[in-house]
Design an enzyme around this catalytic site. Structure first.
Site, PDB file in Angstrom:
ATOM      1  N   THR A   1      -1.430   0.576   6.515  1.00  0.00           N
ATOM      2  CA  THR A   1      -0.837  -0.374   5.583  1.00  0.00           C
ATOM      3  C   THR A   1      -0.599  -1.688   6.309  1.00  0.00           C
ATOM      4  O   THR A   1      -0.292  -1.695   7.495  1.00  0.00           O
ATOM      5  CB  THR A   1       0.495   0.158   5.013  1.00  0.00           C
ATOM      6  OG1 THR A   1       1.129  -0.887   4.254  1.00  0.00           O
ATOM      7  CG2 THR A   1       1.456   0.607   6.107  1.00  0.00           C
ATOM      8  N   GLY A   2      -0.755  -2.791   5.592  1.00  0.00           N
ATOM      9  CA  GLY A   2      -0.546  -4.086   6.226  1.00  0.00           C
ATOM     10  C   GLY A   2      -1.457  -5.141   5.644  1.00  0.00           C
ATOM     11  O   GLY A   2      -1.825  -5.090   4.476  1.00  0.00           O
ATOM     12  N   LYS A   3      -1.858  -6.080   6.466  1.00  0.00           N
ATOM     13  CA  LYS A   3      -2.736  -7.164   6.032  1.00  0.00           C
ATOM     14  C   LYS A   3      -4.183  -6.677   6.113  1.00  0.00           C
ATOM     15  O   LYS A   3      -4.736  -6.473   7.192  1.00  0.00           O
ATOM     16  CB  LYS A   3      -2.514  -8.395   6.903  1.00  0.00           C
ATOM     17  CG  LYS A   3      -1.089  -8.917   6.797  1.00  0.00           C
ATOM     18  CD  LYS A   3      -0.843 -10.118   7.687  1.00  0.00           C
ATOM     19  CE  LYS A   3       0.625 -10.561   7.592  1.00  0.00           C
ATOM     20  NZ  LYS A   3       0.947 -11.665   8.513  1.00  0.00           N
ATOM     21  N   GLY A   4      -4.763  -6.486   4.954  1.00  0.00           N
ATOM     22  CA  GLY A   4      -6.057  -5.838   4.862  1.00  0.00           C
ATOM     23  C   GLY A   4      -7.135  -6.421   5.736  1.00  0.00           C
ATOM     24  O   GLY A   4      -7.899  -5.696   6.390  1.00  0.00           O
TER      25      GLY A   4
ATOM     26  N   GLY B   1      -9.673  -4.965  -0.240  1.00  0.00           N
ATOM     27  CA  GLY B   1      -8.946  -4.877   1.017  1.00  0.00           C
ATOM     28  C   GLY B   1      -9.381  -3.708   1.876  1.00  0.00           C
ATOM     29  O   GLY B   1     -10.454  -3.129   1.693  1.00  0.00           O
TER      30      GLY B   1
ATOM     31  N   ARG C   1     -11.432  -9.520  -4.884  1.00  0.00           N
ATOM     32  CA  ARG C   1     -11.123  -9.260  -3.474  1.00  0.00           C
ATOM     33  C   ARG C   1     -10.921  -7.766  -3.237  1.00  0.00           C
ATOM     34  O   ARG C   1     -10.284  -7.081  -4.018  1.00  0.00           O
ATOM     35  CB  ARG C   1      -9.861 -10.032  -3.070  1.00  0.00           C
ATOM     36  CG  ARG C   1      -9.426  -9.819  -1.603  1.00  0.00           C
ATOM     37  CD  ARG C   1      -8.359  -8.760  -1.479  1.00  0.00           C
ATOM     38  NE  ARG C   1      -7.848  -8.634  -0.095  1.00  0.00           N
ATOM     39  CZ  ARG C   1      -6.994  -7.707   0.307  1.00  0.00           C
ATOM     40  NH1 ARG C   1      -6.543  -6.820  -0.553  1.00  0.00           N
ATOM     41  NH2 ARG C   1      -6.589  -7.657   1.562  1.00  0.00           N
TER      42      ARG C   1
ATOM     43  N   THR D   1       0.861  -1.169   0.000  1.00  0.00           N
ATOM     44  CA  THR D   1       0.000   0.000   0.000  1.00  0.00           C
ATOM     45  C   THR D   1       0.899   1.221   0.000  1.00  0.00           C
ATOM     46  O   THR D   1       2.013   1.164   0.490  1.00  0.00           O
ATOM     47  CB  THR D   1      -0.875   0.033   1.274  1.00  0.00           C
ATOM     48  OG1 THR D   1      -1.588  -1.199   1.395  1.00  0.00           O
ATOM     49  CG2 THR D   1      -1.866   1.161   1.252  1.00  0.00           C
TER      50      THR D   1
END
EC number: 3.4.19.5
Length: 319
Positions: A237-240, A217, A215, A187
């Site tokens: 930012t990171g794992k949605g 996020g 998909r 991101t």
């Protein structure tokens, strides 16, 4: 009170021995984009204009997972998403499923300003882009050889790859850091505040390597990956999926609003206590001109500057 700006290029398990040829282009891009944002704030551009300008630059940089650098779906296609929000009015716009739009963040702003809606996706968003005359290009423009190789590796492992080197199995197992990798949970984002305390945030991404087609996020979800109000502006930012469950961006603002926490305290609590370790990072500014860049991953590509002369460009935790 003074202006402040912060931006990120993704958080993840970024090893300390990241090769110079992978580290230096990203550091240079962060520095370039920070300089552009600072110059715009000094020239009294609105925070909304500033965050759009900076994120457009990040989208045009192939080393970040947004725009030109967007990673590929399981079908080998690109589906980009973005979101922008103004803190004073809480007006916002978001887009998903873009395949031909050069700068997703600018289309998100048009959704905010030219429609009665907040969020457009897929065919409807693409049709709106054509109607508005924004720059589009052939889908092949976004498909880079580097991302083709990343998708090939993910498919061979039968995995959805959350970042560029650390594959996450479809059946979750204990996570490990891949040494020597090029981790960047993909991101880009920017937050800004001017001398009057006006705030804005913008976030853009290509999503996950080998993600299912369709998909969506956290990036375009108001309050998850992107949020601004009269107190602060946040870009995550990171794992949605983890960021959505933790409503990361909104929780920072809520802790400031309802508990009276400072920006730094609120961000530290959300990143440290709400989002699982290894899943999230954020950049944020407050109406008072404060700035914070926090993450619970190994590192986060990030940069910030304030009117009083403070500036930082970093990847790993500050010593």
């Amino acid at each position: 009170m003074g202006w402040a700006i912060a931006l990120h290029g993704g958080a993840g398990d970024i090893p300390l021995n990241l090769p110079p040829e992978r580290r230096e282009p990203r550091e240079a891009a962060l520095r370039h984009c920070l300089d552009i944002g600072v110059a715009a704030l000094k020239h009294k551009k609105s925070p909304l204009d500033v965050v759009e300008l900076v994120v457009r630059e990040l989208e045009n940089h192939p080393h970040f997972n947004a725009g030109k650098g967007s990673v590929l779906t399981s079908d080998g296609t690109v589906e980009m998403e973005a979101c922008i929000m103004d803190g004073r009015t809480k007006k916002c716009g978001a887009v998903s499923g873009l395949t031909t739009v050069v700068n997703a963040i600018s289309l998100a702003r048009l959704v905010m300003e030219k429609t009665p809606h907040i969020y457009l996706a897929f065919d409807g968003a693409e049709a709106f882009a054509r109607e508005q005359g924004v720059e589009t290009t052939d889908k092949s423009h976004f498909v880079t050889s580097e991302n083709i190789e990343r998708l090939k590796q993910a498919k061979e492992a039968n995995r959805v790859q959350i970042d560029y080197t650390q594959p996450i199995p479809k059946e979750p197992t204990k996570e490990t850091t891949v040494a020597g990798g090029d981790s960047q949970i993909g991101t880009v984002g920017c937050v800004a505040v001017d001398n009057q305390g006006n705030l804005a945030t913008a976030t853009s991404t290509g999503g996950l390597v080998n993600k299912m087609v369709g998909r969506i996020g956290d990036t375009p979800i108001i309050g998850a990956g992107t949020y601004a109000n009269s107190l602060c502006a946040v870009s995550a930012t990171g794992k949605g999926e983890s960021i959505m469950r933790a409503t990361v961006a909104r929780d920072v603002a809520a802790l400031m609003e309802y508990k009276g926490l400072s920006l730094v305290e609120a961000a530290a609590y959300v990143v440290g206590e709400c989002a699982p370790k290894g899943t999230a990072g954020l950049v944020a500014v407050s109406a008072k001109g404060e700035v914070t860049m926090q993450f619970n991953t190994t590192g986060m590509f990030r940069a910030c500057a304030t009117e009083d002369g403070y500036s930082e460009i970093a990847i790993w935790p500050s010593v």
